[in-house]
Design a protein around this motif. Structure first.
Motif, mmCIF file in Angstrom:
data_model
loop_
_atom_site.group_PDB
_atom_site.id
_atom_site.type_symbol
_atom_site.label_atom_id
_atom_site.label_comp_id
_atom_site.label_asym_id
_atom_site.label_seq_id
_atom_site.Cartn_x
_atom_site.Cartn_y
_atom_site.Cartn_z
ATOM 1 N N TYR A 80 10.576 -17.883 -16.822
ATOM 2 C CA TYR A 80 10.023 -18.273 -15.527
ATOM 3 C C TYR A 80 10.573 -17.409 -14.390
ATOM 4 O O TYR A 80 9.947 -17.298 -13.345
ATOM 5 C CB TYR A 80 10.268 -19.761 -15.255
ATOM 6 C CG TYR A 80 9.465 -20.629 -16.191
ATOM 7 C CD1 TYR A 80 8.143 -20.959 -15.915
ATOM 8 C CD2 TYR A 80 10.014 -21.095 -17.375
ATOM 9 C CE1 TYR A 80 7.395 -21.740 -16.778
ATOM 10 C CE2 TYR A 80 9.273 -21.873 -18.245
ATOM 11 C CZ TYR A 80 7.966 -22.184 -17.945
ATOM 12 O OH TYR A 80 7.229 -22.942 -18.812
ATOM 13 N N ASP B 50 5.357 -14.108 -13.543
ATOM 14 C CA ASP B 50 4.529 -14.956 -12.687
ATOM 15 C C ASP B 50 3.295 -15.332 -13.510
ATOM 16 O O ASP B 50 2.385 -14.515 -13.683
ATOM 17 C CB ASP B 50 4.118 -14.222 -11.417
ATOM 18 C CG ASP B 50 3.258 -15.075 -10.504
ATOM 19 O OD1 ASP B 50 2.910 -16.218 -10.872
ATOM 20 O OD2 ASP B 50 2.911 -14.593 -9.413
ATOM 21 N N PRO B 51 3.244 -16.548 -14.056
ATOM 22 C CA PRO B 51 2.159 -16.910 -14.968
ATOM 23 C C PRO B 51 0.781 -16.896 -14.312
ATOM 24 O O PRO B 51 -0.229 -16.770 -14.990
ATOM 25 C CB PRO B 51 2.531 -18.312 -15.451
ATOM 26 C CG PRO B 51 3.445 -18.850 -14.409
ATOM 27 C CD PRO B 51 4.164 -17.659 -13.845
ATOM 28 N N ARG B 52 0.723 -16.980 -12.993
ATOM 29 C CA ARG B 52 -0.580 -16.965 -12.311
ATOM 30 C C ARG B 52 -1.254 -15.598 -12.388
ATOM 31 O O ARG B 52 -2.430 -15.470 -12.120
ATOM 32 C CB ARG B 52 -0.409 -17.392 -10.855
ATOM 33 C CG ARG B 52 0.028 -18.857 -10.722
ATOM 34 C CD ARG B 52 0.483 -19.149 -9.342
ATOM 35 N NE ARG B 52 1.698 -18.348 -9.128
ATOM 36 C CZ ARG B 52 2.385 -18.301 -8.027
ATOM 37 N NH1 ARG B 52 1.999 -18.985 -6.991
ATOM 38 N NH2 ARG B 52 3.470 -17.578 -7.909
ATOM 39 N N ARG B 53 -0.498 -14.581 -12.775
ATOM 40 C CA ARG B 53 -1.058 -13.227 -12.888
ATOM 41 C C ARG B 53 -1.606 -12.923 -14.286
ATOM 42 O O ARG B 53 -2.104 -11.832 -14.526
ATOM 43 C CB ARG B 53 -0.005 -12.191 -12.514
ATOM 44 C CG ARG B 53 0.432 -12.294 -11.074
ATOM 45 C CD ARG B 53 1.425 -11.193 -10.759
ATOM 46 N NE ARG B 53 1.899 -11.305 -9.400
ATOM 47 C CZ ARG B 53 1.414 -10.609 -8.382
ATOM 48 N NH1 ARG B 53 0.442 -9.766 -8.584
ATOM 49 N NH2 ARG B 53 1.899 -10.765 -7.173
ATOM 50 N N ASN C 296 -4.291 -13.381 -17.252
ATOM 51 C CA ASN C 296 -5.661 -13.816 -17.511
ATOM 52 C C ASN C 296 -5.657 -14.752 -18.711
ATOM 53 O O ASN C 296 -5.254 -14.359 -19.805
ATOM 54 C CB ASN C 296 -6.565 -12.617 -17.798
ATOM 55 C CG ASN C 296 -6.800 -11.780 -16.571
ATOM 56 O OD1 ASN C 296 -6.888 -12.296 -15.467
ATOM 57 N ND2 ASN C 296 -6.886 -10.478 -16.753
ATOM 58 N N GLY D 211 -1.900 -23.329 -20.381
ATOM 59 C CA GLY D 211 -2.204 -24.322 -19.355
ATOM 60 C C GLY D 211 -3.304 -25.249 -19.825
ATOM 61 O O GLY D 211 -3.863 -25.082 -20.907
ATOM 62 N N GLU E 108 -7.076 -24.130 -11.806
ATOM 63 C CA GLU E 108 -5.933 -23.551 -11.098
ATOM 64 C C GLU E 108 -4.861 -24.576 -10.750
ATOM 65 O O GLU E 108 -3.742 -24.214 -10.412
ATOM 66 C CB GLU E 108 -6.414 -22.818 -9.854
ATOM 67 C CG GLU E 108 -7.201 -21.581 -10.206
ATOM 68 C CD GLU E 108 -7.365 -20.645 -9.039
ATOM 69 O OE1 GLU E 108 -6.589 -20.732 -8.066
ATOM 70 O OE2 GLU E 108 -8.266 -19.807 -9.118
ATOM 71 N N SER F 228 -3.611 -26.583 -12.882
ATOM 72 C CA SER F 228 -2.831 -26.826 -14.098
ATOM 73 C C SER F 228 -1.437 -26.237 -13.996
ATOM 74 O O SER F 228 -1.269 -25.088 -13.572
ATOM 75 C CB SER F 228 -3.523 -26.210 -15.307
ATOM 76 O OG SER F 228 -2.704 -26.328 -16.458
ATOM 77 N N LEU G 194 1.493 -24.264 -15.575
ATOM 78 C CA LEU G 194 1.466 -23.219 -16.592
ATOM 79 C C LEU G 194 2.825 -23.146 -17.262
ATOM 80 O O LEU G 194 3.858 -23.093 -16.599
ATOM 81 C CB LEU G 194 1.103 -21.879 -15.957
ATOM 82 C CG LEU G 194 -0.291 -21.824 -15.339
ATOM 83 C CD1 LEU G 194 -0.490 -20.498 -14.608
ATOM 84 C CD2 LEU G 194 -1.371 -22.038 -16.379
#
Length: 77
Positions: A6, A10-13, A15, A47, A53, A55, A57
């Motif tokens: 973590y 950055d898990p939001r990056r 796909n 997720g 979004e 969720s 992750l």
């Protein structure tokens, strides 16, 4: 020393791909969203696809997920 994915990722990056199948009830299919972290093939982000979004992750090392699958297949969980 244990790695803290973590702090590294950055898990939001990542796909994520929606993976569906089966279900807890007959009226709802179970889905997750999962993806491999670019540049780190041993890191997997998972997720809840139904939350989009919103969720949370989770990040796992590939070996951790394999241990989970092995325990599941052995009937341990």
């Amino acid at each position: 020393m244990t790695r803290d994915l973590y702090e590294e990722i950055d898990p939001r990056r990542v796909n994520l791909r929606k993976l569906c199948g089966g279900g807890i009830t007959s009226s709802m299919e179970s889905c997750v969203a999962a993806g491999v972290v670019p540049g780190n093939p041993d890191a997997i982000v998972i997720g809840d696809s139904k939350l989009g979004e919103a969720s949370p992750l989770l990040i796992f090392e590939r070996g951790e997920l394999q241990n989970f699958v092995n325990a599941f297949n052995a009937g341990e969980i």
